[in-house]
Write a protein that holds these residues in place. Sequence first.
Motif, PDB file in Angstrom:
ATOM      1  N   ALA A  79       0.851  -1.199   0.000  1.00 49.02           N
ATOM      2  CA  ALA A  79       0.000   0.000   0.000  1.00 49.02           C
ATOM      3  C   ALA A  79       0.882   1.243   0.000  1.00 49.02           C
ATOM      4  CB  ALA A  79      -0.923  -0.018   1.214  1.00 49.02           C
ATOM      5  N   PRO A  80       1.414   1.642  -1.167  1.00 50.11           N
ATOM      6  CA  PRO A  80       2.366   2.756  -1.207  1.00 50.11           C
ATOM      7  C   PRO A  80       1.865   4.052  -0.582  1.00 50.11           C
ATOM      8  CG  PRO A  80       2.382   1.586  -3.290  1.00 50.11           C
ATOM      9  CD  PRO A  80       1.248   1.020  -2.492  1.00 50.11           C
ATOM     10  N   ALA A  81       0.631   4.443  -0.846  1.00 49.10           N
ATOM     11  CA  ALA A  81       0.143   5.718  -0.325  1.00 49.10           C
ATOM     12  C   ALA A  81       0.147   5.729   1.206  1.00 49.10           C
ATOM     13  CB  ALA A  81      -1.259   6.007  -0.861  1.00 49.10           C
ATOM     14  N   VAL A  82      -0.239   4.613   1.804  1.00 46.01           N
ATOM     15  CA  VAL A  82      -0.252   4.530   3.268  1.00 46.01           C
ATOM     16  C   VAL A  82       1.169   4.594   3.808  1.00 46.01           C
ATOM     17  CG1 VAL A  82      -0.890   3.110   5.250  1.00 46.01           C
ATOM     18  CG2 VAL A  82      -2.381   3.187   3.241  1.00 46.01           C
ATOM     19  N   LEU A  83       2.054   3.832   3.196  1.00 48.79           N
ATOM     20  CA  LEU A  83       3.442   3.814   3.637  1.00 48.79           C
ATOM     21  C   LEU A  83       4.112   5.176   3.442  1.00 48.79           C
ATOM     22  CD1 LEU A  83       5.883   2.349   4.756  1.00 48.79           C
ATOM     23  CD2 LEU A  83       6.272   1.354   2.475  1.00 48.79           C
ATOM     24  N   ALA A  85       2.731   8.113   3.501  1.00 46.01           N
ATOM     25  CA  ALA A  85       2.257   9.055   4.524  1.00 46.01           C
ATOM     26  C   ALA A  85       3.064   8.887   5.804  1.00 46.01           C
ATOM     27  CB  ALA A  85       0.774   8.838   4.786  1.00 46.01           C
ATOM     28  N   HIS A  86       3.341   7.644   6.167  1.00 49.47           N
ATOM     29  CA  HIS A  86       4.124   7.372   7.367  1.00 49.47           C
ATOM     30  C   HIS A  86       5.564   7.849   7.193  1.00 49.47           C
ATOM     31  CE1 HIS A  86       5.418   5.311  10.989  1.00 49.47           C
ATOM     32  NE2 HIS A  86       6.364   4.697  10.295  1.00 49.47           N
ATOM     33  N   LEU A  87       6.161   7.567   6.046  1.00 52.39           N
ATOM     34  CA  LEU A  87       7.546   7.969   5.801  1.00 52.39           C
ATOM     35  C   LEU A  87       7.694   9.488   5.770  1.00 52.39           C
ATOM     36  CD1 LEU A  87       8.613   5.386   3.059  1.00 52.39           C
ATOM     37  CD2 LEU A  87       8.947   5.245   5.537  1.00 52.39           C
ATOM     38  N   ALA A  88       6.712  10.160   5.183  1.00 46.58           N
ATOM     39  CA  ALA A  88       6.778  11.620   5.103  1.00 46.58           C
ATOM     40  C   ALA A  88       6.699  12.246   6.491  1.00 46.58           C
ATOM     41  CB  ALA A  88       5.651  12.154   4.216  1.00 46.58           C
ATOM     42  N   SER A  98       6.205   6.898  -5.275  1.00 47.55           N
ATOM     43  CA  SER A  98       5.843   5.528  -5.634  1.00 47.55           C
ATOM     44  C   SER A  98       6.646   5.098  -6.850  1.00 47.55           C
ATOM     45  CB  SER A  98       4.348   5.436  -5.945  1.00 47.55           C
ATOM     46  OG  SER A  98       3.984   6.348  -6.966  1.00 47.55           O
ATOM     47  N   GLY A  99       7.234   3.941  -6.728  1.00 47.17           N
ATOM     48  CA  GLY A  99       8.010   3.429  -7.852  1.00 47.17           C
ATOM     49  C   GLY A  99       7.627   2.016  -8.244  1.00 47.17           C
ATOM     50  N   GLY A 100       6.363   1.734  -8.496  1.00 46.39           N
ATOM     51  CA  GLY A 100       5.317   2.737  -8.574  1.00 46.39           C
ATOM     52  C   GLY A 100       4.000   2.209  -8.048  1.00 46.39           C
ATOM     53  N   VAL A 101       2.992   3.031  -8.255  1.00 46.78           N
ATOM     54  CA  VAL A 101       1.601   2.601  -8.113  1.00 46.78           C
ATOM     55  C   VAL A 101       1.188   1.983  -9.441  1.00 46.78           C
ATOM     56  CG1 VAL A 101      -0.770   3.445  -7.989  1.00 46.78           C
ATOM     57  CG2 VAL A 101       0.920   4.224  -6.324  1.00 46.78           C
ATOM     58  N   MET A 102       0.571   0.814  -9.380  1.00 45.84           N
ATOM     59  CA  MET A 102       0.156   0.120 -10.602  1.00 45.84           C
ATOM     60  C   MET A 102      -1.242   0.596 -10.993  1.00 45.84           C
ATOM     61  SD  MET A 102       2.818  -1.618 -11.269  1.00 45.84           S
ATOM     62  CE  MET A 102       3.917  -0.526 -10.372  1.00 45.84           C
ATOM     63  N   LEU A 103      -1.304   1.474 -11.954  1.00 46.00           N
ATOM     64  CA  LEU A 103      -2.540   2.161 -12.313  1.00 46.00           C
ATOM     65  C   LEU A 103      -3.698   1.214 -12.645  1.00 46.00           C
ATOM     66  CD1 LEU A 103      -4.110   4.717 -12.843  1.00 46.00           C
ATOM     67  CD2 LEU A 103      -2.956   4.942 -15.054  1.00 46.00           C
ATOM     68  N   PRO A 104      -3.472   0.085 -13.354  1.00 46.93           N
ATOM     69  CA  PRO A 104      -4.616  -0.778 -13.659  1.00 46.93           C
ATOM     70  C   PRO A 104      -5.304  -1.372 -12.430  1.00 46.93           C
ATOM     71  CG  PRO A 104      -2.768  -1.282 -15.105  1.00 46.93           C
ATOM     72  CD  PRO A 104      -2.249  -0.373 -14.035  1.00 46.93           C
ATOM     73  N   LEU A 121      -0.419  17.409   2.485  1.00 48.09           N
ATOM     74  CA  LEU A 121       0.264  17.264   3.768  1.00 48.09           C
ATOM     75  C   LEU A 121       1.745  17.605   3.677  1.00 48.09           C
ATOM     76  CD1 LEU A 121      -1.340  13.908   4.963  1.00 48.09           C
ATOM     77  CD2 LEU A 121      -1.649  16.146   6.043  1.00 48.09           C
ATOM     78  N   HIS A 122       2.350  17.305   2.532  1.00 43.67           N
ATOM     79  CA  HIS A 122       3.804  17.463   2.371  1.00 43.67           C
ATOM     80  C   HIS A 122       4.109  18.092   1.009  1.00 43.67           C
ATOM     81  CE1 HIS A 122       4.192  14.888   5.927  1.00 43.67           C
ATOM     82  NE2 HIS A 122       3.271  14.131   5.363  1.00 43.67           N
ATOM     83  N   PRO A 123       3.755  19.364   0.818  1.00 45.66           N
ATOM     84  CA  PRO A 123       3.904  20.009  -0.497  1.00 45.66           C
ATOM     85  C   PRO A 123       5.340  19.962  -1.010  1.00 45.66           C
ATOM     86  CG  PRO A 123       2.648  21.399   1.009  1.00 45.66           C
ATOM     87  CD  PRO A 123       3.214  20.298   1.832  1.00 45.66           C
ATOM     88  N   GLY A 124       5.455  19.650  -2.303  1.00 46.79           N
ATOM     89  CA  GLY A 124       6.761  19.679  -2.939  1.00 46.79           C
ATOM     90  C   GLY A 124       7.664  18.506  -2.655  1.00 46.79           C
ATOM     91  N   ARG A 125       7.154  17.487  -1.950  1.00 48.83           N
ATOM     92  CA  ARG A 125       8.006  16.346  -1.587  1.00 48.83           C
ATOM     93  C   ARG A 125       7.534  15.024  -2.179  1.00 48.83           C
ATOM     94  NH1 ARG A 125       8.585  15.402   4.436  1.00 48.83           N
ATOM     95  NH2 ARG A 125      10.084  13.892   3.625  1.00 48.83           N
ATOM     96  N   ILE A 126       6.408  15.002  -2.868  1.00 47.01           N
ATOM     97  CA  ILE A 126       5.788  13.744  -3.280  1.00 47.01           C
ATOM     98  C   ILE A 126       5.890  13.548  -4.790  1.00 47.01           C
ATOM     99  CG2 ILE A 126       3.662  12.393  -3.286  1.00 47.01           C
ATOM    100  CD1 ILE A 126       4.843  12.855  -0.498  1.00 47.01           C
TER     101      ILE A 126
END
Length: 364
Positions: A79-83, A85-88, A98-104, A121-126
């Motif tokens: 779950a990249p987005a969840v992870l 958020a924690h790392l940020a 994300s390297g990466g989120v699998m769009l399909p 939450l973290h402008p300019g870092r994502i």
Amino acid sequence: MSHLDPTAVPPLAAQIPGRARGSAETPLSILDLATVGQGYTPSQALAATTELARKAEEWGYHRFWVAEHHGMPGVASSAPAVLLAHLAAATRTIRLGSGGVMLPNHAPLVIAEQFGTLHALHPGRIDLGLGRAPGTDPATARALRRGVLDETAEEFPQQLSELTRFLDADFPAGHPYQRLRAVPGEASVPGGGRPPVWLLGSSGFSAQLAGRLGLPFAFAHHFSAGNTVPALDLYRESFRPSAVLSEPYTLIGVGAVAADTAEQARRLAGSGALAMLRLRRGVPGLVPTPEEAETHPYTAPEREFVDAWLANVVLGEPEQVRVGLNDLRKRTGADELMITSNIHGHEARHRSYQLIAQAYGLLG
């Protein structure tokens, strides 16, 4: 400066660096999979990834990306987005993505909302890196998408267009989604803007699409080395300047392992090679220990696979790795290198990244 300071948000194009950075010849970044080794739990792996992100920031790495995988006991980054958020929340300055989120695997609106939230939450870092493969086996892909498995390669550009229009809030008049907004979105983020979109790939399809759209392109050299140069050439030939980029920008993922001796580095890398062999055979598991990799009864074809895999890993003493990375950059013309060390043991993995940072000149 607070990570919520609106003045911290640079223009989108400025979030992609030039070739030179400090004393290093090209930016160096990390791709981490929250590796779960034999004898460890996913909770321990995620804690180790969090600590690695903090250290990577301290050591001078430019980006820290995590990748979406499913149904793999040895990978905890499902779950990249969840992870992210924690790392940020655990870091202050390093770029995360994300390297990466699998769009399909996801509805574009969901990804837009998730990464719009991260950006708010973290402008300019994502960074939002996107792939078109499911990142898993067909049964898991079916469970993720509730049985919708009829997407074709031609539909990926449509999904990508839908996602970017949600991020930019610019669906054309008359479009069914014209009145929909991804919230948080551009209008609700301090300083405006949105995360830069990268396309990821291991073949020519995404390379050509990224070029046509004027997007930065990340290639998976670490598991598709034979296609690296042709794909990067195709990207550059296809490139059209955009509001994001005036010229092509390429990043390649590189397997790299450093240790005090070349023998130690190869021994550590052997655990990742065996893990990949098992994955390719359809029996993924926890990353084995170096001892297990050394004593595994390889067949002749298995030994050939492992040797070929290790041949594409830049490994050895720190200076050997530095030279190998620079040679690879020169051979491919990549603008940025993103190293990944899929080895057993958190201490050994962290030590490898630290040695590489020191040899590469990131620590000054």
